[in-house]
Design a protein around this motif. Structure first.
Motif, PDB file in Angstrom:
ATOM      1  N   LEU A  57      27.344 -43.031  52.712  1.00 34.00           N
ATOM      2  CA  LEU A  57      26.205 -43.766  53.257  1.00 34.00           C
ATOM      3  C   LEU A  57      26.379 -45.269  53.108  1.00 34.00           C
ATOM      4  O   LEU A  57      26.060 -46.029  54.024  1.00 34.00           O
TER       5      LEU A  57
ATOM      6  N   ARG B 298      17.350 -39.002  44.055  1.00 30.72           N
ATOM      7  CA  ARG B 298      17.291 -37.600  44.452  1.00 30.72           C
ATOM      8  C   ARG B 298      18.603 -36.899  44.077  1.00 30.72           C
ATOM      9  O   ARG B 298      19.675 -37.504  44.094  1.00 30.72           O
TER      10      ARG B 298
ATOM     11  N   ASP C  19      19.851 -33.990  45.458  1.00 27.06           N
ATOM     12  CA  ASP C  19      20.518 -33.163  46.463  1.00 27.06           C
ATOM     13  C   ASP C  19      21.600 -33.944  47.200  1.00 27.06           C
ATOM     14  O   ASP C  19      22.118 -33.513  48.221  1.00 27.06           O
ATOM     15  N   VAL C  20      21.932 -35.108  46.646  1.00 30.33           N
ATOM     16  CA  VAL C  20      22.935 -35.973  47.264  1.00 30.33           C
ATOM     17  C   VAL C  20      24.040 -36.231  46.251  1.00 30.33           C
ATOM     18  O   VAL C  20      23.754 -36.601  45.109  1.00 30.33           O
TER      19      VAL C  20
ATOM     20  N   VAL D 159      17.051 -49.346  53.773  1.00 31.17           N
ATOM     21  CA  VAL D 159      16.624 -48.029  54.253  1.00 31.17           C
ATOM     22  C   VAL D 159      17.366 -46.916  53.519  1.00 31.17           C
ATOM     23  O   VAL D 159      16.773 -45.939  53.060  1.00 31.17           O
ATOM     24  N   VAL D 160      18.654 -47.081  53.406  1.00 31.06           N
ATOM     25  CA  VAL D 160      19.451 -46.054  52.737  1.00 31.06           C
ATOM     26  C   VAL D 160      19.021 -45.895  51.282  1.00 31.06           C
ATOM     27  O   VAL D 160      18.849 -44.767  50.786  1.00 31.06           O
TER      28      VAL D 160
ATOM     29  N   ASP E 174      16.141 -46.610  50.003  1.00 27.06           N
ATOM     30  CA  ASP E 174      14.837 -45.936  49.995  1.00 27.06           C
ATOM     31  C   ASP E 174      15.014 -44.434  50.189  1.00 27.06           C
ATOM     32  O   ASP E 174      14.329 -43.621  49.557  1.00 27.06           O
ATOM     33  N   GLY E 175      15.945 -44.080  51.040  1.00 22.26           N
ATOM     34  CA  GLY E 175      16.181 -42.663  51.277  1.00 22.26           C
ATOM     35  C   GLY E 175      16.799 -41.955  50.080  1.00 22.26           C
ATOM     36  O   GLY E 175      16.641 -40.742  49.915  1.00 22.26           O
ATOM     37  N   LEU E 176      17.482 -42.710  49.259  1.00 23.27           N
ATOM     38  CA  LEU E 176      18.142 -42.113  48.096  1.00 23.27           C
ATOM     39  C   LEU E 176      17.226 -42.004  46.879  1.00 23.27           C
ATOM     40  O   LEU E 176      17.473 -41.231  45.956  1.00 23.27           O
TER      41      LEU E 176
ATOM     42  N   LEU F 129      31.505 -45.366  40.736  1.00 23.39           N
ATOM     43  CA  LEU F 129      30.357 -44.976  41.559  1.00 23.39           C
ATOM     44  C   LEU F 129      29.818 -43.620  41.114  1.00 23.39           C
ATOM     45  O   LEU F 129      28.604 -43.411  41.017  1.00 23.39           O
TER      46      LEU F 129
ATOM     47  N   ALA G  61      28.723 -42.630  48.670  1.00 24.64           N
ATOM     48  CA  ALA G  61      29.808 -43.498  49.135  1.00 24.64           C
ATOM     49  C   ALA G  61      29.807 -43.561  50.661  1.00 24.64           C
ATOM     50  O   ALA G  61      29.917 -44.627  51.272  1.00 24.64           O
TER      51      ALA G  61
ATOM     52  N   TRP H 298      27.668 -38.045  44.792  1.00 24.33           N
ATOM     53  CA  TRP H 298      28.165 -39.428  44.820  1.00 24.33           C
ATOM     54  C   TRP H 298      29.060 -39.652  46.042  1.00 24.33           C
ATOM     55  O   TRP H 298      29.138 -40.754  46.571  1.00 24.33           O
ATOM     56  N   GLN H 299      29.703 -38.576  46.516  1.00 26.11           N
ATOM     57  CA  GLN H 299      30.498 -38.720  47.740  1.00 26.11           C
ATOM     58  C   GLN H 299      29.603 -39.046  48.940  1.00 26.11           C
ATOM     59  O   GLN H 299      29.925 -39.918  49.750  1.00 26.11           O
ATOM     60  N   ASP H 300      28.485 -38.353  48.999  1.00 31.12           N
ATOM     61  CA  ASP H 300      27.532 -38.654  50.064  1.00 31.12           C
ATOM     62  C   ASP H 300      27.090 -40.104  49.970  1.00 31.12           C
ATOM     63  O   ASP H 300      26.934 -40.799  50.984  1.00 31.12           O
TER      64      ASP H 300
END
Lengths: 197, 197
Positions: free
Chosen positions: A164, A153, A155-156, A190-191, A193-195, A139, A162, A158-160
DNA sequence: CAACAAGTGGACGATAGCCGTCCGTTTAGC
DNA sequence: GCTAAACGGACGGCTATCGTCCACTTGTTG
């Protein structure tokens, strides 16, 4: 492929076991899968035996421990997940690779309560750390590729990610709505799209 | 305000109880809060009594049932959440209202394991359905307003939204990463970005 | 087809955790 | 001081799971 778990369990038999014994191992493995799907990691030995239509004694004689049985089934499962991750890493489009893997990951977790718990439980009831570390590492690379390609993006971590993805999987979170079987799909969309970058 | 739970528990005393008795009720309520935060809904009666520095007998004499105690504490908590929801509904900017509520909702769920479980558990161990229905209804209106204002995508229902918000809360999901205390913030940001029109 | 090793089922004892009561002792309040 | 109120916590009861053991059954082989 799908006989791995069985082979794993039969491996340490000194001589070839009798036919009925082999059949019972197969039944136990199938029952363990079902129990894992529906009940989760703490499916009891008795429940599995009952599902398999087999005495409790047989379970312990054939597979040694309740944990050994569950472990074998889970390893087989996580192996499949790893394969999907490697396939995703080979994708031309980095973002699409991430999306593909995320979809498989969430679908499989959603499909089996036990797999979901196994991937979450940090306390190592069964020793799956090796495989799940491998999965994490995949991942990490998938996210790295997607970010380098400018598709995701930055500002996220790979832990974030995981976090999500795990959150999208149904649990006993959900404010009391009976989740439709495919509920996770919209959440995942949705997630993702947010990423997106 | 914060004495609600205590009042609730002292209400059905016929005559005014002795001072030490009242003090013990207070201790029990505080202990129940802590236990709920850290252990969750199935904090045992003995654990709560121990935290309160009180005998187990006292717990049962003072609050009747383990469940009555937990229920009182949870109701107080959910009441606070409802207040936040109503405030959010009054916001001028519909989207900002939703964001504000979502933040409070997730923060409070993240802060207390027990509250998180209470909001998820569809099986009504404690009878909280009334309050949690009220909460659902607020969220439904918040989402409706945000969508009408054109600030939120319309292919997502309020149920989906509830789902997503619950998913952001830490659980034992998370692929074996020890979650930082504020981990949910970034997750929430991503989800909100994904929900934006 | 017989005979025996391999296998089976499930009753059973052991262990563990939690609930909630009960009673001998302590203490607040008059 | 005296008494009713309150306290603590040992205790019995209950439920659940684990894993063993042994009398009985069955596959296999000559």
């Amino acid at each position: 492929m799908s006989s791995t778990a069985i082979d794993l369990l039969l491996a340490d038999e000194a001589s070839r076991p009798r036919a009925d014994a082999r059949r019972n191992v197969e039944r136990l493995v199938m029952a363990a899968r079902e129990a894992l799907d529906e009940t989760g990691l703490d499916a009891t030995a008795h429940e599995i035996a009952r599902r398999a239509g087999v005495g409790i004694g047989t379970l312990y004689r054939r597979v040694g421990t309740r944990e050994a049985l569950l472990r074998a089934v889970l390893l087989e499962f996580l192996g499949g997940m790893l394969t999907a991750a490697d396939r995703a890493l080979d994708a031309d489009d980095a973002w699409q690779g991430l999306v593909d893997f995320a979809t498989v990951y969430v679908r499989l977790r959603a499909a089996s309560c036990g797999v979901n718990e196994a991937l979450g439980d940090s306390d190592a009831r069964l020793d799956l750390s090796e495989t799940s570390t491998a999965l994490r590492e995949r991942l990490e690379r998938l996210v790295g590729k997607a970010q380098e390609a400018g598709a995701m993006r930055t500002d996220v971590t790979w832990q974030d990610t995981a976090w999500l993805l795990a959150g999208v999987v149904p649990g006993d979170h959900t404010i009391g709505l009976t989740p439709g079987g495919e509920q996770w799909r919209i959440g995942l969309r949705v997630v993702l799209d947010g990423l997106r970058a």
